[in-house]
Design a protein around this motif. Structure first.
Motif, PDB file in Angstrom:
ATOM      1  N   PRO A  26       0.828  -1.205   0.000  1.00 62.39           N
ATOM      2  CA  PRO A  26       0.000   0.000   0.000  1.00 62.39           C
ATOM      3  C   PRO A  26       0.865   1.258   0.000  1.00 62.39           C
ATOM      4  O   PRO A  26       1.911   1.299   0.650  1.00 62.39           O
ATOM      5  CB  PRO A  26      -0.789  -0.102   1.310  1.00 62.39           C
ATOM      6  CG  PRO A  26      -0.693  -1.526   1.733  1.00 62.39           C
ATOM      7  CD  PRO A  26       0.600  -2.042   1.181  1.00 62.39           C
ATOM      8  N   GLU A  27       0.418   2.262  -0.765  1.00 65.67           N
ATOM      9  CA  GLU A  27       1.119   3.546  -0.775  1.00 65.67           C
ATOM     10  C   GLU A  27       0.150   4.633  -0.329  1.00 65.67           C
ATOM     11  O   GLU A  27      -1.028   4.619  -0.710  1.00 65.67           O
ATOM     12  CB  GLU A  27       1.691   3.854  -2.162  1.00 65.67           C
ATOM     13  CG  GLU A  27       0.656   3.978  -3.256  1.00 65.67           C
ATOM     14  CD  GLU A  27       1.247   4.314  -4.623  1.00 65.67           C
ATOM     15  OE1 GLU A  27       2.472   4.325  -4.782  1.00 65.67           O
ATOM     16  OE2 GLU A  27       0.458   4.589  -5.528  1.00 65.67           O
ATOM     17  N   PRO A  28       0.617   5.578   0.512  1.00 67.19           N
ATOM     18  CA  PRO A  28      -0.277   6.638   0.967  1.00 67.19           C
ATOM     19  C   PRO A  28      -0.677   7.545  -0.197  1.00 67.19           C
ATOM     20  O   PRO A  28       0.119   7.770  -1.106  1.00 67.19           O
ATOM     21  CB  PRO A  28       0.556   7.408   1.998  1.00 67.19           C
ATOM     22  CG  PRO A  28       1.934   6.869   1.936  1.00 67.19           C
ATOM     23  CD  PRO A  28       1.955   5.673   1.049  1.00 67.19           C
ATOM     24  N   VAL A  29      -1.908   8.015  -0.162  1.00 71.01           N
ATOM     25  CA  VAL A  29      -2.366   9.003  -1.149  1.00 71.01           C
ATOM     26  C   VAL A  29      -2.941  10.187  -0.374  1.00 71.01           C
ATOM     27  O   VAL A  29      -3.567  10.015   0.669  1.00 71.01           O
ATOM     28  CB  VAL A  29      -3.409   8.437  -2.148  1.00 71.01           C
ATOM     29  CG1 VAL A  29      -2.786   7.410  -3.048  1.00 71.01           C
ATOM     30  CG2 VAL A  29      -4.602   7.856  -1.454  1.00 71.01           C
ATOM     31  N   ILE A  41      -7.347   1.462   1.307  1.00 72.33           N
ATOM     32  CA  ILE A  41      -7.354   1.270   2.751  1.00 72.33           C
ATOM     33  C   ILE A  41      -7.639   2.631   3.364  1.00 72.33           C
ATOM     34  O   ILE A  41      -7.016   3.634   2.990  1.00 72.33           O
ATOM     35  CB  ILE A  41      -6.002   0.739   3.270  1.00 72.33           C
ATOM     36  CG1 ILE A  41      -5.668  -0.617   2.630  1.00 72.33           C
ATOM     37  CG2 ILE A  41      -6.018   0.633   4.799  1.00 72.33           C
ATOM     38  CD1 ILE A  41      -4.238  -1.075   2.858  1.00 72.33           C
ATOM     39  N   VAL A  42      -8.590   2.674   4.278  1.00 75.40           N
ATOM     40  CA  VAL A  42      -8.932   3.889   5.005  1.00 75.40           C
ATOM     41  C   VAL A  42      -8.575   3.639   6.460  1.00 75.40           C
ATOM     42  O   VAL A  42      -9.006   2.644   7.046  1.00 75.40           O
ATOM     43  CB  VAL A  42     -10.436   4.217   4.842  1.00 75.40           C
ATOM     44  CG1 VAL A  42     -10.822   5.411   5.683  1.00 75.40           C
ATOM     45  CG2 VAL A  42     -10.770   4.464   3.375  1.00 75.40           C
ATOM     46  N   GLU A  43      -7.789   4.545   7.037  1.00 76.11           N
ATOM     47  CA  GLU A  43      -7.258   4.320   8.368  1.00 76.11           C
ATOM     48  C   GLU A  43      -7.518   5.545   9.249  1.00 76.11           C
ATOM     49  O   GLU A  43      -7.296   6.676   8.827  1.00 76.11           O
ATOM     50  CB  GLU A  43      -5.751   4.088   8.222  1.00 76.11           C
ATOM     51  CG  GLU A  43      -5.049   3.496   9.399  1.00 76.11           C
ATOM     52  CD  GLU A  43      -3.600   3.196   9.056  1.00 76.11           C
ATOM     53  OE1 GLU A  43      -3.279   2.010   8.853  1.00 76.11           O
ATOM     54  OE2 GLU A  43      -2.801   4.140   8.972  1.00 76.11           O
ATOM     55  N   ALA A  44      -7.989   5.292  10.460  1.00 77.43           N
ATOM     56  CA  ALA A  44      -8.140   6.329  11.482  1.00 77.43           C
ATOM     57  C   ALA A  44      -7.639   5.726  12.784  1.00 77.43           C
ATOM     58  O   ALA A  44      -8.296   4.862  13.370  1.00 77.43           O
ATOM     59  CB  ALA A  44      -9.591   6.771  11.606  1.00 77.43           C
ATOM     60  N   GLY A  45      -6.457   6.131  13.210  1.00 83.72           N
ATOM     61  CA  GLY A  45      -5.852   5.516  14.400  1.00 83.72           C
ATOM     62  C   GLY A  45      -5.611   4.046  14.141  1.00 83.72           C
ATOM     63  O   GLY A  45      -5.010   3.678  13.135  1.00 83.72           O
ATOM     64  N   TYR A  78      -4.784   4.968   1.635  1.00 87.28           N
ATOM     65  CA  TYR A  78      -3.724   4.219   0.966  1.00 87.28           C
ATOM     66  C   TYR A  78      -4.343   3.538  -0.241  1.00 87.28           C
ATOM     67  O   TYR A  78      -5.513   3.157  -0.214  1.00 87.28           O
ATOM     68  CB  TYR A  78      -3.142   3.133   1.884  1.00 87.28           C
ATOM     69  CG  TYR A  78      -2.507   3.658   3.130  1.00 87.28           C
ATOM     70  CD1 TYR A  78      -1.140   3.911   3.182  1.00 87.28           C
ATOM     71  CD2 TYR A  78      -3.271   3.898   4.266  1.00 87.28           C
ATOM     72  CE1 TYR A  78      -0.554   4.392   4.351  1.00 87.28           C
ATOM     73  CE2 TYR A  78      -2.689   4.386   5.430  1.00 87.28           C
ATOM     74  CZ  TYR A  78      -1.330   4.634   5.466  1.00 87.28           C
ATOM     75  OH  TYR A  78      -0.758   5.115   6.613  1.00 87.28           O
ATOM     76  N   ARG A  79      -3.552   3.369  -1.273  1.00 87.89           N
ATOM     77  CA  ARG A  79      -4.029   2.598  -2.429  1.00 87.89           C
ATOM     78  C   ARG A  79      -3.036   1.485  -2.714  1.00 87.89           C
ATOM     79  O   ARG A  79      -1.871   1.538  -2.334  1.00 87.89           O
ATOM     80  CB  ARG A  79      -4.208   3.499  -3.657  1.00 87.89           C
ATOM     81  CG  ARG A  79      -2.916   3.978  -4.265  1.00 87.89           C
ATOM     82  CD  ARG A  79      -3.155   4.866  -5.463  1.00 87.89           C
ATOM     83  NE  ARG A  79      -1.879   5.217  -6.069  1.00 87.89           N
ATOM     84  CZ  ARG A  79      -1.728   6.051  -7.076  1.00 87.89           C
ATOM     85  NH1 ARG A  79      -2.795   6.638  -7.605  1.00 87.89           N
ATOM     86  NH2 ARG A  79      -0.546   6.295  -7.570  1.00 87.89           N
ATOM     87  N   PHE A  80      -3.557   0.454  -3.386  1.00 92.64           N
ATOM     88  CA  PHE A  80      -2.723  -0.673  -3.777  1.00 92.64           C
ATOM     89  C   PHE A  80      -3.327  -1.280  -5.030  1.00 92.64           C
ATOM     90  O   PHE A  80      -4.484  -1.048  -5.355  1.00 92.64           O
ATOM     91  CB  PHE A  80      -2.627  -1.713  -2.658  1.00 92.64           C
ATOM     92  CG  PHE A  80      -3.960  -2.266  -2.228  1.00 92.64           C
ATOM     93  CD1 PHE A  80      -4.520  -3.383  -2.850  1.00 92.64           C
ATOM     94  CD2 PHE A  80      -4.695  -1.650  -1.223  1.00 92.64           C
ATOM     95  CE1 PHE A  80      -5.756  -3.886  -2.473  1.00 92.64           C
ATOM     96  CE2 PHE A  80      -5.937  -2.151  -0.833  1.00 92.64           C
ATOM     97  CZ  PHE A  80      -6.451  -3.250  -1.458  1.00 92.64           C
TER      98      PHE A  80
END
Length: 171
Positions: A104-107, A121-125, A163-165
């Protein structure tokens, strides 16, 4: 005429059948080149075109893709909380799909997402939701993100890191 299954999908099938029929964890036989890498892997099971199980890892947890497939195939068949465990009588009705993920790479902006090409991927904490790319009915990045928020228990107004992959899909 049925299409020949790719060796990665065949390994997923063998893993599920071995475990469902006798609680056996199969050993990978000869490793094709794609099985020797290390990568996150998702194994999806469908029955009559409907999802029957899907479990995976977005980063590698096993020594190679073959071991990752075996682990996640068994989990898809027996541990997906959305479904009851697969029963021996269902095995002949299952279709297998194996997705091997890039890292995964951050966008920094949803304009860099494309639901046909990229998973997200969606991330919160510590909470995280993931959605594979190229899924039927998921046509916009906004919808993709909404589904990930729901899966991760992340509210619509919470700030998130995206993040996308990409995946290689084997059937």
């Amino acid at each position: 005429m049925k299409q020949q299954m790719h060796p990665l999908a065949q390994l997923a099938r063998k893993a599920v059948e071995g475990y469902v029929n006798g609680r056996r964890v199969v050993e990978p036989a000869e490793l094709v080149p794609e099985m020797k890498e290390r990568a996150g892997v998702f194994v999806s099971l469908k029955k009559h075109g409907q999802l029957r199980g899907c479990i995976g890892t977005f980063e590698p947890t096993q020594p190679n893709v073959a071991e990752e497939i075996i682990q996640n195939a068994i989990s898809s068949a027996t541990g997906d909380p959305r479904f009851s465990p697969v029963k021996p009588g269902e095995l002949n009705e299952l279709e297998y799909s194996v997705d091997v993920l890039t890292l995964p790479e951050p966008v920094d902006d949803k304009s860099r997402l494309d639901p046909k090409k990229y998973g997200v991927i969606v991330e919160a904490g510590w909470r995280r939701g993931l959605l594979l790319p190229d899924l039927e009915g998921v046509d916009t990045a906004v919808y993709q993100i909404d589904i990930c928020r729901q899966k991760g228990g992340i509210s619509p107004d919470e700030p998130v890191q995206l993040y996308r992959f990409e995946v290689k899909r084997y059937k």
